[in-house]
Write a protein that holds these residues in place. Structure first.
Motif, PDB file in Angstrom:
ATOM      1  N   MET A 141       0.830  -1.183   0.000  1.00  0.00           N
ATOM      2  CA  MET A 141       0.000   0.000   0.000  1.00  0.00           C
ATOM      3  C   MET A 141       0.872   1.243   0.000  1.00  0.00           C
ATOM      4  SD  MET A 141      -3.298  -0.573   2.218  1.00  0.00           S
ATOM      5  CE  MET A 141      -4.382  -1.935   1.879  1.00  0.00           C
TER       6      MET A 141
ATOM      7  N   GLU B 220      -3.280   5.907  -1.053  1.00  0.00           N
ATOM      8  CA  GLU B 220      -4.614   5.415  -0.704  1.00  0.00           C
ATOM      9  C   GLU B 220      -5.368   6.399   0.174  1.00  0.00           C
ATOM     10  OE1 GLU B 220      -3.751   0.649  -0.819  1.00  0.00           O
ATOM     11  OE2 GLU B 220      -4.093   1.695   1.068  1.00  0.00           O
ATOM     12  N   PHE B 221      -4.623   7.265   0.783  1.00  0.00           N
ATOM     13  CA  PHE B 221      -5.291   8.230   1.651  1.00  0.00           C
ATOM     14  C   PHE B 221      -5.835   9.420   0.857  1.00  0.00           C
ATOM     15  CE2 PHE B 221      -2.477   5.925   4.424  1.00  0.00           C
ATOM     16  CZ  PHE B 221      -3.320   5.606   5.456  1.00  0.00           C
ATOM     17  N   ARG B 222      -5.505   9.437  -0.387  1.00  0.00           N
ATOM     18  CA  ARG B 222      -6.047  10.525  -1.201  1.00  0.00           C
ATOM     19  C   ARG B 222      -7.535  10.282  -1.446  1.00  0.00           C
ATOM     20  NH1 ARG B 222      -1.845  10.634  -6.082  1.00  0.00           N
ATOM     21  NH2 ARG B 222      -2.345   8.432  -5.900  1.00  0.00           N
TER      22      ARG B 222
ATOM     23  N   ASP C 166      -8.625   7.797  -4.258  1.00  0.00           N
ATOM     24  CA  ASP C 166      -8.248   6.387  -4.330  1.00  0.00           C
ATOM     25  C   ASP C 166      -9.459   5.490  -4.134  1.00  0.00           C
ATOM     26  OD1 ASP C 166      -5.702   7.020  -4.860  1.00  0.00           O
ATOM     27  OD2 ASP C 166      -4.910   6.483  -2.886  1.00  0.00           O
ATOM     28  N   GLY C 167      -9.687   4.686  -5.102  1.00  0.00           N
ATOM     29  CA  GLY C 167     -10.834   3.805  -5.055  1.00  0.00           C
ATOM     30  C   GLY C 167     -12.141   4.563  -5.160  1.00  0.00           C
TER      31      GLY C 167
ATOM     32  N   LEU D 282     -13.128   6.648  -3.078  1.00  0.00           N
ATOM     33  CA  LEU D 282     -13.726   6.769  -1.743  1.00  0.00           C
ATOM     34  C   LEU D 282     -12.998   7.809  -0.905  1.00  0.00           C
ATOM     35  CD1 LEU D 282     -14.173   3.005  -0.847  1.00  0.00           C
ATOM     36  CD2 LEU D 282     -15.910   4.559  -1.759  1.00  0.00           C
ATOM     37  N   THR D 283     -13.754   8.621  -0.271  1.00  0.00           N
ATOM     38  CA  THR D 283     -13.197   9.541   0.712  1.00  0.00           C
ATOM     39  C   THR D 283     -13.368   8.917   2.098  1.00  0.00           C
ATOM     40  OG1 THR D 283     -15.284  10.682   1.031  1.00  0.00           O
ATOM     41  CG2 THR D 283     -13.844  11.512  -0.729  1.00  0.00           C
ATOM     42  N   ASP D 284     -12.773   9.577   3.054  1.00  0.00           N
ATOM     43  CA  ASP D 284     -12.953   9.086   4.428  1.00  0.00           C
ATOM     44  C   ASP D 284     -14.422   9.089   4.828  1.00  0.00           C
ATOM     45  OD1 ASP D 284     -10.262   8.728   4.606  1.00  0.00           O
ATOM     46  OD2 ASP D 284      -9.871  10.514   5.823  1.00  0.00           O
TER      47      ASP D 284
ATOM     48  N   CYS E 267     -16.059   6.172   3.357  1.00  0.00           N
ATOM     49  CA  CYS E 267     -15.722   4.946   4.101  1.00  0.00           C
ATOM     50  C   CYS E 267     -16.580   4.806   5.359  1.00  0.00           C
ATOM     51  CB  CYS E 267     -14.235   4.945   4.438  1.00  0.00           C
ATOM     52  SG  CYS E 267     -13.139   4.755   3.015  1.00  0.00           S
ATOM     53  N   GLU E 268     -16.722   5.896   6.062  1.00  0.00           N
ATOM     54  CA  GLU E 268     -17.533   5.835   7.275  1.00  0.00           C
ATOM     55  C   GLU E 268     -18.990   5.535   6.949  1.00  0.00           C
ATOM     56  OE1 GLU E 268     -16.619   5.857  10.429  1.00  0.00           O
ATOM     57  OE2 GLU E 268     -14.547   5.878   9.745  1.00  0.00           O
TER      58      GLU E 268
ATOM     59  N   LEU F 230     -19.965   3.864   4.363  1.00  0.00           N
ATOM     60  CA  LEU F 230     -19.993   2.449   3.955  1.00  0.00           C
ATOM     61  C   LEU F 230     -20.039   1.535   5.181  1.00  0.00           C
ATOM     62  CD1 LEU F 230     -17.427   2.460   1.000  1.00  0.00           C
ATOM     63  CD2 LEU F 230     -19.840   1.812   0.842  1.00  0.00           C
ATOM     64  N   LEU F 231     -19.232   1.865   6.135  1.00  0.00           N
ATOM     65  CA  LEU F 231     -19.209   1.034   7.352  1.00  0.00           C
ATOM     66  C   LEU F 231     -20.537   1.121   8.101  1.00  0.00           C
ATOM     67  CD1 LEU F 231     -15.600   1.864   8.607  1.00  0.00           C
ATOM     68  CD2 LEU F 231     -16.404  -0.290   7.623  1.00  0.00           C
TER      69      LEU F 231
ATOM     70  N   VAL G 119     -18.709  -1.256  -3.354  1.00  0.00           N
ATOM     71  CA  VAL G 119     -18.219  -1.754  -2.049  1.00  0.00           C
ATOM     72  C   VAL G 119     -19.377  -1.842  -1.060  1.00  0.00           C
ATOM     73  CG1 VAL G 119     -16.621  -1.321  -0.155  1.00  0.00           C
ATOM     74  CG2 VAL G 119     -15.963  -0.768  -2.477  1.00  0.00           C
TER      75      VAL G 119
ATOM     76  N   VAL H 246     -18.471  -4.612  10.241  1.00  0.00           N
ATOM     77  CA  VAL H 246     -19.640  -4.854   9.393  1.00  0.00           C
ATOM     78  C   VAL H 246     -20.357  -6.150   9.782  1.00  0.00           C
ATOM     79  CG1 VAL H 246     -20.405  -5.231   7.025  1.00  0.00           C
ATOM     80  CG2 VAL H 246     -18.596  -3.575   7.504  1.00  0.00           C
TER      81      VAL H 246
ATOM     82  N   HIS I  19     -10.488   2.041   6.464  1.00  0.00           N
ATOM     83  CA  HIS I  19     -10.524   2.856   5.251  1.00  0.00           C
ATOM     84  C   HIS I  19      -9.596   2.274   4.190  1.00  0.00           C
ATOM     85  CE1 HIS I  19     -12.051   6.670   7.561  1.00  0.00           C
ATOM     86  NE2 HIS I  19     -12.849   5.622   7.674  1.00  0.00           N
TER      87      HIS I  19
ATOM     88  N   LEU J 263     -11.315  -0.738   2.662  1.00  0.00           N
ATOM     89  CA  LEU J 263     -12.447  -0.410   1.793  1.00  0.00           C
ATOM     90  C   LEU J 263     -11.952   0.142   0.459  1.00  0.00           C
ATOM     91  CD1 LEU J 263     -14.891   1.200   4.376  1.00  0.00           C
ATOM     92  CD2 LEU J 263     -15.085  -1.040   3.271  1.00  0.00           C
ATOM     93  N   ARG J 264     -10.910   0.925   0.521  1.00  0.00           N
ATOM     94  CA  ARG J 264     -10.384   1.495  -0.724  1.00  0.00           C
ATOM     95  C   ARG J 264      -9.782   0.396  -1.596  1.00  0.00           C
ATOM     96  NH1 ARG J 264      -8.633   6.098   2.894  1.00  0.00           N
ATOM     97  NH2 ARG J 264     -10.026   7.818   2.326  1.00  0.00           N
TER      98      ARG J 264
ATOM     99  N   ALA K 229     -12.533  -1.420  -3.186  1.00  0.00           N
ATOM    100  CA  ALA K 229     -13.112  -0.639  -4.281  1.00  0.00           C
ATOM    101  C   ALA K 229     -12.269  -0.765  -5.543  1.00  0.00           C
ATOM    102  CB  ALA K 229     -13.238   0.823  -3.863  1.00  0.00           C
ATOM    103  N   VAL K 230     -10.952  -0.732  -5.353  1.00  0.00           N
ATOM    104  CA  VAL K 230     -10.057  -0.874  -6.498  1.00  0.00           C
ATOM    105  C   VAL K 230     -10.202  -2.258  -7.113  1.00  0.00           C
ATOM    106  CG1 VAL K 230      -7.637  -0.948  -7.195  1.00  0.00           C
ATOM    107  CG2 VAL K 230      -8.460   0.855  -5.664  1.00  0.00           C
TER     108      VAL K 230
ATOM    109  N   LEU L 251     -12.737  -4.314  -6.937  1.00  0.00           N
ATOM    110  CA  LEU L 251     -14.052  -4.472  -7.564  1.00  0.00           C
ATOM    111  C   LEU L 251     -14.083  -3.761  -8.903  1.00  0.00           C
ATOM    112  CD1 LEU L 251     -16.451  -4.023  -4.518  1.00  0.00           C
ATOM    113  CD2 LEU L 251     -16.047  -6.095  -5.843  1.00  0.00           C
TER     114      LEU L 251
END
Lengths: 237, 192
Positions: A1, A5-7, A10-11, A13-15, A18-19, A21-22, A31, B143, B168, B171-172, B175-176, B178
Motif C-alpha cells: 500500500m 490510498e489516503f487521497r 483512491d478507489g 472513496l473519501t474518508d 468509508c464511514e 460504507l461502514l 463496495v 460490518v 478505510h 475499503l479502498r 473498491a479498487v 471491484l
C-alpha cells in the motif's frame, strides 16, 4: 500500500464515504453492495451445532467433575490440616515428654551438679564425674596420693567400709539439706576439695563428733600412727 | 431480545441450560464463522469456529455482561485467540506450513464458484479475505459483527484511530479490486 490510498480519489472513496460504507448507508457503491452481502448468512453455518452442544454437555459434566474435585480438594485440605494438627499434637506431646525428661535430667543434673559440690554422693551418681573423685571408694587412693589434704577420717577408713552407711538415700533428697560448702554435715566432715590426708582423717575445723555419727566409718577410728586428735590441725604441711 | 432477556439467557446457559446455550450459539455462530472466514478462509474457519465454541463452553462461567453485543464481542475475541493460536501452530511446524496469510487464492473458476459468487455472502467473504488480515479483520468486526470502532479496537488491541485507518484502507482496496473485476471479469477476485 502507498500513501496514495489516503487521497480522496483512491478507489473513489473519501474518508466520509468509508464511514458511511461502514455504517451501511451507501449501498449504491460497489463496495457498499459487497458489505451488504457480508451481512447475509453462510449456508451450513450451523452445521457444527451438534458438536457444539456435545461440547456444552461435556463441559457441564466437567463442571460437575470440577465441583467434585473442589470438594475432594477441600476434603484433602481438611485431611492435611488434620494431619498437621495431629503432628503438632504429637510434637507437643513429645516436647512435653522432652520437657519432662529434660526436667528429670535437669533435676538429675542439678543433683549431679550438686553432687560435685558434695563430698560423696557417689552411690546415686549415674555417671562418673569429677565429684566421684570425692567418693571414698574412688578418691581414697588419690587422697593418699595427694598426701592428705585433709578429708576425713571416713575416707581413710573407707577400705574397711566400701559403702558409706550414712548415705543410703538419693543425694538429692532432703537427707542433705545443707550445702557442704556452707556447712559441713556431721556425716560429711571433710570438704570435697580438700584431700584427705591418710594420716589426718579429721579436719581440724570440723571435728567429727563420735556420738553424732552413727557410722563406725566416721567415727574416730584410731590410726595406727596418728590417733584422732580433735581440734588439732592434722595437716602435714 | 431485550437486555434483561439476554441476561437471563446467558445466566441460564451458565447454569447448564442447553436450550439457552443453543440460542446463544445460533445467534452468534454465523457471525463467528464469517469473521473467521474473512481472516482465514473457508478451509480453516470451520475448524476454528468449532474450537472457539469449545473455548466458549469452557469459559462461559467467566463471562459477565448483559448486552448481546458484549457477548458477541467476547465470543469473537475468543475466536481471534483461536486464530492466533492456529497461526502460531503453523509457524512452529514449518514442514506442514500453510500460508498463514488470508486465503488469497482465487476461488475455482467453475460453476460452483459462480454459484457462491451469486450467493453473495461467500463471494463477499472471499473478497474480504483478499485484504491484509488486519484490514479484513477490522472490516469484518465493524460490518459482520456490527461492533463500533471502540469495541473493535478493544478486540484487536489497537487504538480507534488505527482501526479507522485500517478500515478505510481496506475499503479502498476493495473498491479498487471491484473496479478491476468489473473491467476484467475473467481475472477473478485476485491477480494470479
Amino acid at each position: 500500500m502507498t500513501t496514495g490510498e489516503f487521497r480522496p480519489g483512491d478507489g473513489g472513496l473519501t474518508d466520509s464515504d468509508c464511514e458511511e460504507l461502514l455504517a451501511g448507508r451507501r449501498p449504491d457503491l460497489p463496495v457498499g453492495a459487497l458489505l451488504q452481502n457480508l451481512g447475509g448468512t453462510i449456508e451450513g453455518s450451523l452445521a457444527g451445532e451438534t458438536a457444539a452442544m456435545a461440547a456444552f454437555r461435556t463441559g457441564a459434566a466437567r463442571g460437575m467433575v470440577i465441583r467434585s474435585h473442589r470438594l475432594s480438594a477441600r476434603i484433602a485440605a481438611a485431611g492435611i490440616g488434620g494431619s498437621i494438627l495431629l503432628a503438632g499434637g504429637v510434637a507437643a506431646a513429645a516436647s512435653g515428654q522432652f520437657r519432662h525428661d529434660i526436667s528429670h535430667v535437669f533435676v538429675g543434673h542439678h543433683h549431679h551438679g550438686a553432687s560435685t559440690d558434695r563430698p560423696a554422693p557417689a552411690t546415686s551418681s549415674p555417671t562418673p564425674t569429677p565429684s566421684a573423685s570425692t567418693h571414698p571408694g574412688t578418691s581414697r587412693g588419690k587422697a593418699h596420693a595427694d598426701h592428705g589434704k585433709g578429708v576425713g577420717v571416713g575416707e581413710t577408713a573407707a577400705p574397711t567400709h566400701p559403702t558409706h552407711p550414712s548415705h543410703p538415700a538419693h543425694p538429692a533428697t532432703p537427707t542433705h539439706p545443707v550445702h557442704p560448702t556452707k556447712k559441713a554435715h556431721p556425716t560429711h566432715p571433710a570438704h570435697p576439695t580438700k584431700k584427705a590426708h591418710p594420716t589426718h582423717p579429721a579436719k581440724p575445723t570440723h571435728p567429727v563428733k563420735p556420738t553424732h555419727s552413727p557410722k563406725p566409718v566416721h567415727s574416730p577410728k584410731p590410726h595406727a600412727t596418728h590417733p584422732p586428735q580433735s581440734g588439732h590441725p592434722a595437716k602435714s604441711k | 431480545m431485550s437486555t434483561r432477556d439476554f441476561a437471563d439467557l446467558v445466566r441460564s446457559a451458565q447454569r447448564g441450560d442447553e436450550l439457552a446455550f443453543q440460542a446463544l450459539y445460533r445467534e452468534n455462530q454465523p457471525v463467528v464463522l464469517k469473521y473467521l472466514t474473512a481472516i482465514t478462509g473457508y478451509s480453516t474457519a470451520e475448524d476454528l469456529a468449532s474450537e472457539t465454541w469449545v473455548s466458549v463452553v469452557r469459559d462461559l462461567r467467566s463471562f459477565s455482561g448483559d448486552e448481546p453485543a458484549a457477548f458477541r464481542a467476547w465470543v469473537l475475541s475468543i475466536a481471534r485467540r483461536r486464530w492466533i493460536d492456529d497461526v502460531r501452530r503453523r509457524t512452529r511446524r514449518p514442514e506442514v506450513l500453510v500460508d498463514t496469510a488470508p486465503d488469497t487464492t482465487p476461488a475455482p473458476d467453475d460453476a460452483s464458484s459462480e454459484v457462491e459468487r451469486a450467493a453473495g455472502t461467500r463471494w463477499a467473504l472471499q473478497m474480504l479475505a483478499t485484504l491484509p488480515p488486519d484490514q479484513a479483520e477490522v472490516i469484518a468486526l465493524r460490518v459482520i459483527a456490527d461492533l463500533d470502532v471502540h469495541a473493535t479496537a478493544a478486540i484487536v488491541g489497537k487504538t480507534p484511530g488505527a482501526v479507522r485507518v485500517l478500515a478505510h484502507r481496506g475499503l479502498r482496496k476493495l473498491a479498487v479490486d471491484l473496479a478491476r473485476d468489473v473491467t476484467n471479469p475473467t481475472s477473478g477476485t485476485t491477480d494470479s
